[in-house]
Scaffold this active site. Structure first.
Site, PDB file in Angstrom:
ATOM      1  N   PRO A   2       0.753  -1.290  -0.063  1.00  0.00           N
ATOM      2  CA  PRO A   2      -0.087  -0.010  -0.045  1.00  0.00           C
ATOM      3  C   PRO A   2       1.054   1.273  -0.014  1.00  0.00           C
ATOM      4  CG  PRO A   2      -0.927  -1.591   1.643  1.00  0.00           C
ATOM      5  CD  PRO A   2       0.515  -2.208   1.063  1.00  0.00           C
ATOM      6  N   LYS A  58       0.606   7.580   3.731  1.00  0.00           N
ATOM      7  CA  LYS A  58       0.004   6.198   3.821  1.00  0.00           C
ATOM      8  C   LYS A  58      -0.873   5.956   5.157  1.00  0.00           C
ATOM      9  CE  LYS A  58       4.348   5.063   1.235  1.00  0.00           C
ATOM     10  NZ  LYS A  58       5.502   4.225   1.397  1.00  0.00           N
ATOM     11  N   ARG A 111       1.634  -9.470   7.295  1.00  0.00           N
ATOM     12  CA  ARG A 111       2.775  -9.560   7.771  1.00  0.00           C
ATOM     13  C   ARG A 111       2.882  -8.681   9.142  1.00  0.00           C
ATOM     14  NH1 ARG A 111       7.158  -8.082   3.248  1.00  0.00           N
ATOM     15  NH2 ARG A 111       8.580  -8.293   5.048  1.00  0.00           N
ATOM     16  N   ARG A 248      16.394  -0.457  -1.108  1.00  0.00           N
ATOM     17  CA  ARG A 248      15.044  -1.050  -1.776  1.00  0.00           C
ATOM     18  C   ARG A 248      15.437  -1.447  -3.144  1.00  0.00           C
ATOM     19  NH1 ARG A 248      10.804   0.438   0.994  1.00  0.00           N
ATOM     20  NH2 ARG A 248       9.959  -1.264   0.149  1.00  0.00           N
TER      21      ARG A 248
END
Length: 258
Positions: A2, A58, A111, A248
């Site tokens: 997300p 977020k 998770r 990342r």
DNA sequence: AGCGCAACCTGGTCGC
DNA sequence: TGCGACCAGGTTGCGC
């Protein structure tokens, strides 16, 4: 998973429920509760009427009339669903709010990297003060202002929620690719033209993604290619590069993003 | 200031 | 079939 567009979709899920009353709270896995016990969540949350949900980056905020705010963060695997209370639970439904006994609002998360808080106004402020402006609200001048002092890679800056809130790994790669900016370029070395392209790309990628509820895996987008075994640039057809930036996985086109 | 890394969790995939 | 290593779109905190 997300990022801003997904969380905006979850906000729509909440909005579709309307201003209902939380008639029951079921904690199916206390591992998603952050800074609140099941007991306090139920005591302070049950019986409250939900107000208008809002989002920053977020983070998703569901205020209640005269009471605390339910705060959701979805980590990498979280999602929010509204269904009939009769619907069988999914494996990772961790928290269930029953609304007026007719809707079942389910926080699902494999998770449990983030979770749900119950926040008063001061706690909401403490969350917000760690965040930069929401990516959808940043205009071109502000984008330049936020990034241009930074020595580090432009991708690191875009990913940093305290600089701009809402962009995740996929969005950043997609925006940089569209803007033809190499992800490792130091932010302060970018030209005015590059900032202009970056802002246009950010707006377009965000708006399309919000409509889709996610960064769409279209073949004409970088996102639609990044999981190919030998991914090619949708624009020039040359092989894409993959590496690590800011810890990342980063995918870019060395030809289009020199 | 900004990077790398480990930690928080779970599950899928890959090689042996 | 089993097992360990590694990977995944997020964030935080630490050391350098």
């Amino acid at each position: 998973m997300p990022e801003l567009p997904d969380v905006e979709g979850f906000r729509q899920v909440l909005m579709a429920c309307g201003r209902r009353c939380v008639t029951d709270i079921e904690v199916r896995d206390a591992g998603v509760l952050q800074g609140v016990t099941e007991k306090r969540l139920r005591k302070e949350g049950e019986g409250r009427r939900l107000g208008r949900a809002w989002r920053h980056g977020k983070w998703l905020f569901a205020p209640t009339d005269g009471g605390p705010t339910f705060v959701f963060h979805f980590g990498m695997t979280g999602s929010l669903w509204c269904c009939s209370p009769d619907e069988p639970f999914a494996a990772h439904d961790r928290l269930v709010l029953t609304l007026d006994d007719v809707c079942s609002l389910r926080f699902r998360d494999q998770r449990k990297l983030q979770g749900v808080q119950l926040a008063d106004d001061a706690a909401v402020d403490r969350i917000l003060e760690r965040l930069g402006p929401d990516a959808l609200a940043v205009d071109r001048a502000e984008l330049k202002e936020l990034l241009s002092g930074r020595r580090g890679a432009v991708k690191s800056a875009l990913m940093d929620q305290s600089v701009i809130a809402g962009l995740g790994n996929l969005l950043c790669d997609e925006i940089l690719w569209r803007a033809r900016v190499a992800p490792r370029t130091p932010a302060r070395d970018l030209s005015g033209a590059a900032y202009r392209r970056l802002h246009v790309a950010m707006g377009r990628v965000l708006r399309t993604s919000v409509s889709a509820g996610c960064v769409p895996p279209r073949r004409s987008w970088l996102t639609g290619r990044r999981d190919d075994s030998e991914p090619l640039c949708p624009r020039c057809g040359r092989p894409l590069c993959s590496g690590r930036i800011a810890g990342r996985r980063t995918v870019w086109c060395p030809h289009c993003q020199p």
